[in-house]
Design a protein around this motif. Structure first.
Motif, mmCIF file in Angstrom:
data_model
loop_
_atom_site.group_PDB
_atom_site.id
_atom_site.type_symbol
_atom_site.label_atom_id
_atom_site.label_comp_id
_atom_site.label_asym_id
_atom_site.label_seq_id
_atom_site.Cartn_x
_atom_site.Cartn_y
_atom_site.Cartn_z
ATOM 1 N N TRP A 199 0.953 -1.369 -0.079
ATOM 2 C CA TRP A 199 -0.032 0.196 -0.125
ATOM 3 C C TRP A 199 0.698 1.305 0.553
ATOM 4 O O TRP A 199 1.598 1.332 0.717
ATOM 5 C CB TRP A 199 -0.763 0.534 1.200
ATOM 6 C CG TRP A 199 -1.825 1.179 1.406
ATOM 7 C CD1 TRP A 199 -2.037 2.164 2.056
ATOM 8 C CD2 TRP A 199 -3.298 1.206 0.624
ATOM 9 N NE1 TRP A 199 -3.056 2.961 1.644
ATOM 10 C CE2 TRP A 199 -3.699 2.570 0.942
ATOM 11 C CE3 TRP A 199 -3.563 0.825 -0.115
ATOM 12 C CZ2 TRP A 199 -4.988 2.609 0.274
ATOM 13 C CZ3 TRP A 199 -4.942 0.777 -0.934
ATOM 14 C CH2 TRP A 199 -5.669 2.125 -0.624
ATOM 15 N N CYS A 200 0.851 2.068 -1.058
ATOM 16 C CA CYS A 200 0.983 3.710 -0.483
ATOM 17 C C CYS A 200 0.651 4.492 -0.620
ATOM 18 O O CYS A 200 -0.644 4.105 -0.974
ATOM 19 C CB CYS A 200 2.079 3.904 -2.248
ATOM 20 S SG CYS A 200 2.457 5.704 -2.593
ATOM 21 N N PRO A 201 0.915 4.909 1.001
ATOM 22 C CA PRO A 201 -0.069 5.900 1.957
ATOM 23 C C PRO A 201 0.272 7.226 1.048
ATOM 24 O O PRO A 201 -0.879 8.026 1.356
ATOM 25 C CB PRO A 201 0.841 5.907 2.887
ATOM 26 C CG PRO A 201 1.539 4.810 3.096
ATOM 27 C CD PRO A 201 2.055 4.318 1.332
ATOM 28 N N ARG A 202 1.113 7.147 -0.320
ATOM 29 C CA ARG A 202 1.034 8.438 -0.728
ATOM 30 C C ARG A 202 -0.072 8.657 -1.674
ATOM 31 O O ARG A 202 -0.847 9.070 -1.699
ATOM 32 C CB ARG A 202 2.218 9.293 -1.040
ATOM 33 C CG ARG A 202 2.898 10.623 -0.816
ATOM 34 C CD ARG A 202 2.700 11.352 -2.990
ATOM 35 N NE ARG A 202 2.335 10.627 -3.650
ATOM 36 C CZ ARG A 202 0.485 11.233 -4.630
ATOM 37 N NH1 ARG A 202 0.475 12.261 -4.461
ATOM 38 N NH2 ARG A 202 0.755 10.435 -5.453
ATOM 39 N N CYS A 203 0.332 7.482 -2.767
ATOM 40 C CA CYS A 203 -0.617 7.340 -3.533
ATOM 41 C C CYS A 203 -2.109 6.842 -3.330
ATOM 42 O O CYS A 203 -3.038 6.985 -3.916
ATOM 43 C CB CYS A 203 0.027 6.389 -5.073
ATOM 44 S SG CYS A 203 1.281 7.770 -5.550
ATOM 45 N N GLN A 204 -2.404 6.017 -2.073
ATOM 46 C CA GLN A 204 -3.371 5.999 -1.395
ATOM 47 C C GLN A 204 -3.694 5.159 -2.598
ATOM 48 O O GLN A 204 -5.023 5.042 -2.450
ATOM 49 C CB GLN A 204 -4.442 7.418 -1.317
ATOM 50 C CG GLN A 204 -4.178 7.813 0.228
ATOM 51 C CD GLN A 204 -5.093 8.988 0.145
ATOM 52 O OE1 GLN A 204 -5.884 8.740 -0.335
ATOM 53 N NE2 GLN A 204 -4.219 10.151 0.937
ATOM 54 N N HIS A 371 9.659 0.880 -1.277
ATOM 55 C CA HIS A 371 9.075 2.133 -1.663
ATOM 56 C C HIS A 371 8.605 2.162 -3.254
ATOM 57 O O HIS A 371 8.571 1.137 -4.001
ATOM 58 C CB HIS A 371 10.337 3.030 -1.941
ATOM 59 C CG HIS A 371 11.408 3.180 -1.063
ATOM 60 N ND1 HIS A 371 11.677 3.971 -0.181
ATOM 61 C CD2 HIS A 371 12.259 2.626 -0.495
ATOM 62 C CE1 HIS A 371 12.302 4.191 1.173
ATOM 63 N NE2 HIS A 371 13.212 2.931 0.779
ATOM 64 N N CYS A 372 7.521 2.882 -3.235
ATOM 65 C CA CYS A 372 6.606 3.127 -4.046
ATOM 66 C C CYS A 372 7.665 3.563 -5.258
ATOM 67 O O CYS A 372 7.740 4.633 -5.367
ATOM 68 C CB CYS A 372 4.990 3.696 -3.692
ATOM 69 S SG CYS A 372 3.734 4.864 -5.637
ATOM 70 N N ASP A 373 7.434 3.202 -6.528
ATOM 71 C CA ASP A 373 8.373 3.166 -7.104
ATOM 72 C C ASP A 373 7.944 5.104 -7.742
ATOM 73 O O ASP A 373 8.676 5.391 -8.670
ATOM 74 C CB ASP A 373 8.006 2.407 -8.662
ATOM 75 C CG ASP A 373 8.940 1.790 -9.819
ATOM 76 O OD1 ASP A 373 10.493 2.372 -9.273
ATOM 77 O OD2 ASP A 373 8.636 1.670 -10.858
ATOM 78 N N ARG A 374 6.868 5.131 -8.378
ATOM 79 C CA ARG A 374 6.097 6.250 -8.937
ATOM 80 C C ARG A 374 7.334 7.617 -7.611
ATOM 81 O O ARG A 374 7.275 8.105 -8.320
ATOM 82 C CB ARG A 374 4.475 5.981 -8.966
ATOM 83 C CG ARG A 374 4.608 5.823 -10.037
ATOM 84 C CD ARG A 374 4.570 5.951 -11.210
ATOM 85 N NE ARG A 374 4.508 5.255 -12.353
ATOM 86 C CZ ARG A 374 5.397 5.089 -13.014
ATOM 87 N NH1 ARG A 374 6.231 6.365 -13.708
ATOM 88 N NH2 ARG A 374 5.335 3.937 -14.163
ATOM 89 N N CYS A 375 6.519 7.560 -6.150
ATOM 90 C CA CYS A 375 6.652 8.434 -5.456
ATOM 91 C C CYS A 375 7.286 8.299 -4.851
ATOM 92 O O CYS A 375 7.889 9.554 -4.522
ATOM 93 C CB CYS A 375 5.401 8.806 -4.748
ATOM 94 S SG CYS A 375 4.501 7.880 -3.413
ATOM 95 N N LYS A 376 8.297 7.315 -4.202
ATOM 96 C CA LYS A 376 9.460 6.718 -3.747
ATOM 97 C C LYS A 376 8.890 6.221 -2.084
ATOM 98 O O LYS A 376 10.070 6.577 -1.078
ATOM 99 C CB LYS A 376 10.262 7.892 -3.854
ATOM 100 C CG LYS A 376 10.505 8.293 -5.308
ATOM 101 C CD LYS A 376 11.276 7.699 -5.420
ATOM 102 C CE LYS A 376 11.009 7.386 -7.399
ATOM 103 N NZ LYS A 376 11.342 6.492 -8.109
HETATM 104 ZN ZN LIG Z 1 3.397 6.582 -4.278
#
Ligand SMILES: [Zn+2]
Ligand SMILES: [Zn+2]
Length: 957
Positions: A199-204, A371-376
């Motif tokens: 789960w990416c908490p930034r990209c949700q 880490h999220c590949d998109r937003c780190k």
């Molecule tokens: Zn993300």
């Protein structure tokens, strides 16, 4: 003035012009062929092909790996597009029905993130805007900025069919997405379930394993003491310690697990613990998965936040408690910690444990963090309800397709990589909690709580008829739609109603409308080749194989018969290209600051030079070390060809003044030299044939490097350095007596040049297009070089003789030039030579004496039985040669000259030897540079000794 060619080669001007022309004239559009077309292109030369089809005209189709709509062209794209474009242009010229389909991907996460950032900068947010307005806004963004990378491709001349450009969220492609989803659901291959996702908490949103990159980070390992409670529920005074790298997750603990045979804990079997901070009773469970050697040998069990714990909890029927919300904050399940960000919660949990004396220790620990590949952002393993594809049945077909060699990989090693992944494949989590993308076609019923999945938006629940339906808010993983591209861009499933359950059977296919709708599919599916990078082997390549085999397998063949696996595959071959690195073989990265912007390099040297640089180093499995110096060299190469063209046109114009013209009908095919033609004509035609054979063969094997270097050597060496110099002898338009000879020479010159331009055109399409049009002086036989035929070698038994004879002449000329230098003949002096030669080769030299005279400044060729005493000679396999020259010597001047030369040679030697003694240099320098340096040392040493000898012989005076 005809052949209106600017004096200097300026790539910017000609490239802009032709790039625009190619698009405007729709030169690379490939219309849908009539059904089961067998018509061939008249006059087409034999083409080689991969797919083994034997009809008059084979299709050669590739899909451009769709760049993200947010993307800008980088060197990797340029490399990929160059390799593809060379192949496409070559195949097209070989007579194949070539189609290269371009498009862009809607790139769910990347695009949403970009628009979100815009909104934030405007003081608003996605949430404030609401879903519908946000999606509108994203479409708007796409209209304004989404075409950047395709515009860049247009400028760089990629020969794609712009008429077929698609976007993965186009209406027809969205229909395909929905059909695929519904069909898989009907086949019970789609399910919804709670599962641990990244789960990416930034990209949700959930993101796939492939979209998580791991990095080692130093962190801590906390040891926490959990009180053991006795039968009455009171603390027994005993503790069981567990170790964790994420202490805040303890809020969601439901048990502690130990190994059943761990002797330290035998007394704890069947007992319970009191979970600190939460004051919750949790069991001690026995599980063989627990490693006795890690930490304390006791493991906290947090099923909602760890995949292994989730599996363990399933085995022991333990509940899952999710303590975190979508934004990475502790939720109401976290008691006193609710509302805290995960890292703030961690600090407070640790502090509180310490206060209560329950923190047994802290150790430094290196964690492998995802880490999220998109937003780190650090991803959080977290339980959530998602949609999945039961992938095994699809994977089985996809594995069979490769195992049975229905799809081949180049380089072959990627086949192994593919199988490794496919053997360990997990169900594919296809849902994403985004707003930008294909919304899942499933509706939740507020009354019966069941789900309705439908091709057309339903108005009532399929189970209870209730009208209280709300559509699923999740969208599909972007790779779901791009995985379908090979079938969807050719019209699936719109032609394919026969395969929709409940629709009429396939009998209607083969008559009437059905044919028209599926003509694209019949003509272009399976595609021939996929050119792509290894980084999307699993993301995209494997998924296209799974989807292609699965869905196309249901489409009957044009004749109504069942489609086999061989014809279900999305492509017959996958070519995985290498990486472009910097000149020092370092990976290009923003942090290192060594990223080369291809557009900038193109501005400096021209597209053709950049393409040639990439091609000249490209072969399967070999990374490219991009060196600007090479591009500069290929810019010079283009310039040399430009100047050759100017020389040629000047002669064409001079010839025209006395009525000699080259028949345009003599052009456009491989030139043939008569047995009676002069040596240089027979030779250059033989060289051209050999070059064409090698280039075709090299391209067949993806040896772009060999192909490019072969053409380079032909153009620069054979054509410019030798042939043009020799042919000048024949182009004497003042001598009307030799009109026939001049005309023949001019014709061969133009023929060879025109053919060589076609040979070079896939590599340097702009330069060759400009010059080719100039050759035809405004009346070309086709709209573009790209629409002419690619040169194919013609067998000629006399070619070997021509090559051998010319080889002798070239060696002779090279030796005479070297001798002249050695004995210090002045540049301009024209001097006799002596040649000792036996047998029939003497006649070759006699016939071509003019050639030696012109190219080596020789006044007279004297044939002798032995070289006269006193002349220094060079010996070759077939003959000896000497330059007859007696120099009038001014001893003082000569001494000065020799001393200067000696000093110069010594300097060169010191520098070259220093380089050759440098380990670092030797490790990095290309082999041919090192080779060249060694040759230079040997040659300089020879010159040095000679100069020293000469100086010694002068000294006594
Ligand atoms: Zn993300
Ligand atoms: Zn219902």
């Amino acid at each position: 003035m005809p052949h209106d060619l600017p004096k200097t080669y300026d790539p910017a001007i000609i490239e802009d012009h032709w790039a625009e022309y190619w698009v405007r004239e729709k030169l690379f559009a490939q219309p849908t062929p009539p059904a089961q077309s067998t018509q061939s292109i008249p006059g087409r030369e034999a083409a080689v092909r991969l797919d083994g089809k034997s009809d008059g005209q084979s299709s050669f189709t590739i899909l451009l790996p769709p760049p993200n709509v947010t993307g800008h062209l980088h060197m990797g794209h340029m490399f990929e597009h160059t390799e593809s474009d060379i192949l496409m242009r070559w195949r097209r010229m070989c007579g194949d029905r070539v189609l290269w389909v371009p498009g862009t991907d809607h790139a769910g996460i990347a695009t949403q993130m970009l628009v979100e950032r815009q909104l934030v900068s405007e003081g608003t947010s996605r949430q404030k805007l609401g879903r519908e307005a946000f999606v509108q806004r994203t479409w708007e963004w796409r209209r304004h900025y989404g075409g950047v990378i395709l515009d860049q491709m247009k400028r760089l001349g990629a020969s794609v069919d712009w008429q077929r450009e698609y976007f993965t969220m186009d209406e027809n492609l969205s229909v395909a997405v929905r059909e695929a989803f519904v069909r898989l659901h009907e086949q019970n291959l789609i399910y919804r379930g709670a599962y641990i996702v990244n789960w990416c908490p930034r990209c949700q949103t959930a993101i796939s394993d492939l979209e998580v990159f791991h990095e080692e980070q130093s962190g801590h390992l906390w040891e926490i003491r959990y009180p053991v409670i006795d039968a009455s529920g009171k603390d027994s005074g005993e503790f069981l310690s567990v170790a964790t790298t994420r202490p805040e997750t303890m809020l969601g603990d439901v048990a502690v697990a130990i190994h059943p045979e761990d002797e330290r804990y035998l007394n704890l079997h069947g007992k319970k613990l009191r979970l600190p901070l939460m004051n919750r009773e949790i069991p001690i469970v026995l599980d063989e998965w627990v490693s006795r050697d890690f930490g304390t040998g006791a493991v906290k069990v947090t099923p909602a936040h760890d995949p292994n714990d989730f599996a363990l909890a399933e085995r022991h029927s333990l509940p899952s408690i999710n303590i975190m919300d979508d934004t990475g904050h502790i939720n109401s399940e976290g008691g006193a910690y609710a509302g805290l960000d995960r890292y703030a919660a961690r600090k407070r949990v640790v502090a509180n444990l310490e206060e209560q004396g329950l923190l047994a220790g802290i150790k430094d620990h290196v964690n492998n963090i995802g880490h999220c590949d998109r937003c780190k952002t650090t991803v959080e393993p977290r339980l959530s309800t998602q949609w999945f594809i039961k992938i095994q049945p699809l994977a089985d077909k996809a594995k069979a397709a490769v195992r049975e060699k229905r799809i081949r990989f180049t380089p072959e090693m990627y086949e192994k990589t593919y199988f490794e992944w496919m053997e360990n494949i997990h169900d594919w989590c296809i849902s994403r909690q985004l707003w930008w993308g294909h919304r899942i076609p499933a509706w939740h019923c507020a009354e019966c709580r069941k789900i309705t999945v439908a091709r057309i938006d339903p108005t009532a629940c399929a189970h209870c008829g209730s009208k209280k339906l709300t559509q699923e808010t999740d969208v599909l993983d972007t790779w779901f739609s791009s995985g379908l591209l090979p079938v969807s861009v050719f019209g699936w499933p719109n032609f394919d109603k026969s395969n929709t359950p409940g629709a009429p059977g396939p009998s209607h296919l083969g008559t009437g409308e059905g044919i028209k709708d599926r003509a694209d599919f019949d003509a272009f599916y399976p595609t021939s080749l996929l050119v792509t990078g290894f980084d999307i082997l699993f993301f995209w390549v494997a998924r296209m194989i799974m989807f292609g085999c699965w869905f196309a397998g249901d489409v009957p063949m044009p004749d109504g018969s069942k489609r086999t696996l061989a014809d279900s595959v999305p492509f017959r071959e996958v070519y995985i290209h290498a990486l472009v690195r910097d000149a020092n073989r370092e990976k290009m990265s923003k942090t290192k600051g060594n990223v080369l912007d291809p557009i900038e390099v193109v501005k400096q040297f021209g597209t053709d030079a950049v393409r040639f640089t990439l091609a000249s180093m490209a072969s399967p499995g070999t990374d490219i070390a991009f060196n600007i110096a090479r591009t500069e060299g290929y810019r010079a190469f283009a310039n040399k060809i430009w100047n050759a063209a100017r020389f040629l046109f000047m002669n064409v114009d001079r010839a025209a003044e006395i009525g000699i013209t080259v028949d345009p009908a003599a052009l456009g095919k491989m030139p043939v030299a008569e047995q009676t033609a002069p040596l240089e004509a027979r030779w250059i035609v033989a060289e051209l044939n050999a070059t064409a054979a090698k280039v075709n063969q090299s391209l067949e094997n993806y040896r772009y490097d060999d192909a490019a270097n072969t053409i380079y050597q032909f153009f620069w060496g054979s054509f410019c350095d030798w042939y043009l110099e020799i042919v000048k002898l024949r182009l004497d338009f003042s001598d009307t007596a030799n009109k026939a000879q001049s005309k023949a020479a001019l014709t061969t010159l133009v023929q060879v040049f025109e053919t060589a331009l076609r040979l070079l055109s896939p590599f340097m399409p702009f330069l060759t297009e400009e010059l080719w049009h100039a050759v035809y002086d405004g009346h070309p036989p086709a709209k573009s070089t790209a629409l002419t035929r690619y040169p194919q070698a013609i067998e000629n038994s006399a070619a070997a003789d021509a090559l051998a004879e010319m080889n002798l002449m070239q060696s002779l000329i090279v030796e005479v030039r070297a001798l002249r230098k050695e004995i210090g003949v002045e540049e301009k002096a024209v001097v006799p030579i002596e040649i000792r030669i036996d047998g029939h080769l003497k006649a070759v030299i006699q016939e071509n004496a003019e050639m030696i005279k012109r190219l080596a400044r020789v006044s007279e060729v004297l044939f002798v039985s032995a070289i006269s005493v006193g002349h220094s000679k060079h010996s070759m396999a077939e003959c000896d040669v000497a330059v007859v020259y007696e120099k009038k010597i001014d001893a003082a001047a000569e001494r000065e000259r020799l001393s200067k030369d000696i000093a110069k040679y010594e300097k060169i030697l010191i520098s070259a030897e220093r380089q050759l003694g440098n380990e670092g240099f030797l490790a990095k320098a290309p082999a041919q540079i090192v080779e060249g340096l060694k040759k230079q040392v040997a040659e300089t040493r020879r010159l040095l000794e000679k100069a020293q000898g000469d100086l010694d012989s002068l000294l006594p005076e």
